[in-house]
Design a protein around this motif. Structure first.
Motif, PDB file in Angstrom:
ATOM      1  N   TYR A  79      55.161  57.324  15.628  1.00 42.93           N
ATOM      2  CA  TYR A  79      54.357  58.544  14.830  1.00 42.93           C
ATOM      3  C   TYR A  79      53.358  59.746  15.353  1.00 42.93           C
ATOM      4  N   GLN A  80      53.160  59.628  16.769  1.00 39.44           N
ATOM      5  CA  GLN A  80      52.322  61.005  17.307  1.00 39.44           C
ATOM      6  C   GLN A  80      53.182  62.376  17.397  1.00 39.44           C
ATOM      7  N   THR A 139      52.316  52.044   7.938  1.00 37.67           N
ATOM      8  CA  THR A 139      50.772  51.705   7.622  1.00 37.67           C
ATOM      9  C   THR A 139      49.662  53.069   8.423  1.00 37.67           C
ATOM     10  N   TRP A 140      50.350  54.052   8.859  1.00 34.09           N
ATOM     11  CA  TRP A 140      49.144  55.017   9.241  1.00 34.09           C
ATOM     12  C   TRP A 140      49.991  55.991   8.267  1.00 34.09           C
ATOM     13  N   CYS A 199      45.908  56.728   6.559  1.00 35.90           N
ATOM     14  CA  CYS A 199      45.942  58.396   7.772  1.00 35.90           C
ATOM     15  C   CYS A 199      45.285  59.228   6.078  1.00 35.90           C
ATOM     16  N   THR A 201      46.844  63.910   9.729  1.00 35.52           N
ATOM     17  CA  THR A 201      47.863  63.007   9.462  1.00 35.52           C
ATOM     18  C   THR A 201      49.150  63.537  10.475  1.00 35.52           C
ATOM     19  N   TRP A 254      52.788  50.585  17.284  1.00 36.47           N
ATOM     20  CA  TRP A 254      51.810  50.091  16.006  1.00 36.47           C
ATOM     21  C   TRP A 254      52.420  50.846  14.472  1.00 36.47           C
ATOM     22  N   ASP A 255      53.561  51.335  14.321  1.00 36.03           N
ATOM     23  CA  ASP A 255      53.816  51.817  12.863  1.00 36.03           C
ATOM     24  C   ASP A 255      54.431  50.914  11.629  1.00 36.03           C
ATOM     25  N   GLY A 265      42.635  47.767  15.049  1.00 39.09           N
ATOM     26  CA  GLY A 265      43.460  47.947  14.209  1.00 39.09           C
ATOM     27  C   GLY A 265      42.849  46.723  12.683  1.00 39.09           C
ATOM     28  N   HIS A 289      41.547  51.867  13.499  1.00 27.64           N
ATOM     29  CA  HIS A 289      43.334  52.335  13.185  1.00 27.64           C
ATOM     30  C   HIS A 289      44.042  51.671  12.324  1.00 27.64           C
ATOM     31  N   ALA A 290      45.077  52.018  11.783  1.00 26.06           N
ATOM     32  CA  ALA A 290      45.802  51.172  11.211  1.00 26.06           C
ATOM     33  C   ALA A 290      45.885  49.383  11.429  1.00 26.06           C
ATOM     34  N   TRP A 338      45.759  59.456  16.840  1.00 21.65           N
ATOM     35  CA  TRP A 338      45.229  58.590  15.909  1.00 21.65           C
ATOM     36  C   TRP A 338      44.081  59.228  15.298  1.00 21.65           C
TER      37      TRP A 338
END
Ligand code: PNW
Length: 455
Positions: A20-21, A35-36, A40, A51, A123-124, A175, A181-182, A416
Motif C-alpha cells: 500500500y505504501q 481497510t487503508w 484514507c 492517500t 496491513w492492507d 489500528g 491506523h486503519a 501511513w
C-alpha cells in the motif's frame, strides 16, 4: 571509513517496502478495496488528506525500481503482497491479474539477481474481511491460511524466503487500540484479541506455506528496548508492563509458545492449542527496529504521547516519555544506535537456543531533505545508518546470529497516518512527477555493501 562495517560474503543486504505504501493503482487489475483505502477516505485521518491511491506508482514502474535496487547492489528485496489484489473480496480463488503482477515483479527481480522476500500481509486487509470483524474475529485466521496457500502454490518455486505478517504489534496498537491506523478502532485494552488472532494467523500461515512447498519462513516483528524513565520502583514497573505489551506479548508466543504472565486471561477463549500452532518452529525471526522507548509511571498529565505523536488517553498505568539528549529524525524518533545492539542481545539472552537466526527486516529513518541541483545531501540518514550498522556489527561480535539487514526503505513512500510528509527512502520521489533521484545515502550504502562483501 567502513572498515567496521564488514559483514562478509554470506551476509544478505536488502531493502524493504510494502504494497500500500508504494504500489498505487488501487483500482487496477481487479484489486478490491482495503481497510487503508477506506481509512484514507475518512476526513482527518491522514495528514494533508493524503492517500495511497497513486503512491510511488510502483505497480507500473516496478522495472525502474528493480533497476535501482540492482544498481544499489542489494541481493534481497522485501516487498509485500497486496491481499486485496490476490483476493479482492478476501476469500475465494486467486485473482489472475493480481497474481500476474507479482509474477512479473518476481521474474524481474530474479533476472536482476535479486532474491524476493515477500511479506504476506503488511496491513492492507480486504475491506469485506474487516466488515466481518477483521482481526477481532477468529474466522480471519482461516481466510489467512487460504491466502497463504494460494501464494505458495503460485510462487514457492521461485520465492526462497517468506515473511508472514508485518508488525502485529503496530496493527494491534495503532489500528485497533488507538485508532491512528486503519481500521481506526479505539478499543484500548479490548484490542488484545487482535494480537491473538494475528499470531494464530501467522502460525496457520507457516503451516499452510510449508504444506504447499514453501520454505525459509519467518515473521517481521518490531522490537525496541524499553527504558524506565528513572530507577524508581514505580517507573520500573510501568516500563515492565509496557515492555510486555510492545515486545514480549508478540515474541514470546512465537518463540516460546507462552504469553507473558497475566496476558493469557485477556485472550479470547482457551488458547493452549492455539499456542502450539503459534509457536510452529520458524526458519528465521525478522526484527524491525527504529528507536528505543522511555516509559514512566502515570503522572496524570494529559499530554503523554506514544511514538509518532499519537495522544494516549488518560488513565493508563504507564506513560511514554520523550528521550532527551539524542538527535532526532524528522518523525521525532530519537537516534540511539546502541539500542539496536541492545535489543538484539536481549533477544539472545531471553530466548537462547529457541531463537532461530535473525534477519533485520526493517531499519531506517525519516529525513526530509529534497534535491538541490539534482543532489539529495541526506547526511543525517548516512549518520543514522552508519551508527546503526556499527551497533549491529557489535551485537554480531557479541554472538547474536544475524544473517541479513534490510533497510527501510528503497523509496520515499506513503508513510501511513503521516502521508507523504515523512521521507524514509534511499531514493527521493517527486510525487508530482514520479521522478526518482538516488540520495547521497543510496550511494553511501552501495559502497558499504560492495566493500562488506569482499571482507
Ligand atoms: C514500520 N511504532 O511502522 C512499518 O513496518 C513501515 O510500514 C513503516 O513505514 C516504517 O516502520 C516507518 O514508520 C512502524 O509506533 C510504525 O513504534 C509505528 C511504529 C513502529 C513501526
Amino acid at each position: 571509513m567502513t572498515a567496521d562495517l564488514a559483514f562478509g560474503p554470506e551476509f544478505r543486504w536488502g531493502v524493504s517496502t510494502s504494497a500500500y505504501q508504494i504500489e498505487g493503482a488501487v483500482a487496477e487489475g481487479g484489486r478490491g478495496p482495503s481497510t487503508w483505502d477506506t481509512f484514507c477516505a475518512e476526513p482527518g485521518r491522514i495528514l494533508n488528506g493524503d492517500t495511497g491511491a497513486v503512491a510511488c506508482d510502483h505497480y507500473h514502474r516496478y522495472a525502474e525500481d528493480v533497476a535501482l535496487m540492482r544498481e544499489l547492489g542489494v541481493d534481497t528485496y522485501r516487498f509485500s503482497f497486496s491481499w486485496p489484489r490476490i483476493q479482492p473480496s478476501g476469500s475465494g480463488p486467486g485473482n489472475a491479474a493480481g497474481l500476474d503482477f507479482y509474477d512479473r515483479l518476481i521474474d524481474t527481480l530474479l533476472g536482476a539477481g535479486i532474491q524476493p522476500a515477500p511479506t504476506l500481509y503488511h496491513w492492507d486487509t480486504p475491506q469485506p474481511l474487516e466488515d466481518a470483524g477483521g482481526w477481532l474475529s477468529r474466522s480471519i485466521t482461516d481466510r489467512f491460511a487460504d491466502y497463504a496457500e494460494i501464494l505458495a502454490a503460485r510462487f514457492a518455486d521461485r520465492v526462497p524466503m517468506w515473511i508472514t505478517i508485518n508488525e502485529p504489534m503496530v496493527i494491534t496498537l495503532m489500528g485497533y487500540s488507538l485508532g491512528a491506523h486503519a481500521p481506526g478502532r479505539s478499543l484500548m485494552f479490548d484490542a488484545l484479541p487482535v494480537a491473538h488472532h494475528q499470531l494464530l494467523a501467522h502460525g496457520r500461515a507457516v503451516q499452510a506455506l510449508r504444506a504447499s512447498g514453501a520454505s525459509n519462513i519467518g515473521i517481521a516483528s518490531n522490537h525496541a528496548p524499553t527504558w524506565p524513565a528513572s530507577d524508581s520502583v514505580e517507573d520500573k514497573e510501568a516500563a515492565g508492563l509496557y515492555d510486555n505489551l510492545i515486545n514480549w506479548l508478540f515474541a514470546d508466543p512465537v518463540l516460546l509458545g507462552t504469553y507473558p504472565s497475566g496476558f493469557e486471561a485477556a485472550m479470547p477463549g482457551p488458547v493452549s492449542d492455539d499456542l502450539a500452532v503459534i509457536s510452529t518452529p520458524l526458519d528465521f525471526f525478522g526484527i524491525n527496529h527504529y528507536a528505543p522507548v522511555s516509559v514512566g509511571a502515570a503522572t496524570g498529565q494529559a499530554d503523554t504521547v506514544a511514538t509518532d505523536g499519537i495522544l494516549l488517553p488518560p488513565g493508563l498505568p504507564f506513560e511514554p516519555r520523550s528521550l532527551e539528549g539524542y538527535p532526532q529524525t524528522d518523525f521525532g524518533w530519537p537516534v540511539v544506535p546502541a539500542a539496536f545492539g541492545e535489543i538484539l542481545r536481549i533477544f539472545k539472552d531471553r530466548y537462547g537456543d529457541r531463537l532461530p537466526p535473525i534477519y533485520i527486516t526493517e531499519n531506517g529513518c525519516s529525513v526530509g531533505d529534497g534535491p538541490v541541483d539534482g543532489v539529495v545531501a541526506d547526511q543525517r540518514r548516512i549518520d543514522y545508518l552508519d551508527g546503526y550498522l556499527r551497533s549491529l556489527r557489535q551485537a554480531m561480535d557479541d554472538g547474536v546470529d544475524v544473517r541479513g539487514y534490510f533497510q527501510w526503505s528503497l523509496l520515499d513512500n506513503f508513510e501511513w497516518a503521516a502521508g507523504y510528509s515523512q521521507r524514509f527512502g534511499l531514493v527521493h520521489v517527486d510525487f508530482d512527477t514520479q521522478v526518482r533521484t538516488p540520495k547521497a545515502s543510496y550511494h553511501w550504502l552501495s559502497d558499504v555493501i560492495a566493500q562488506s562483501r569482499v571482507r
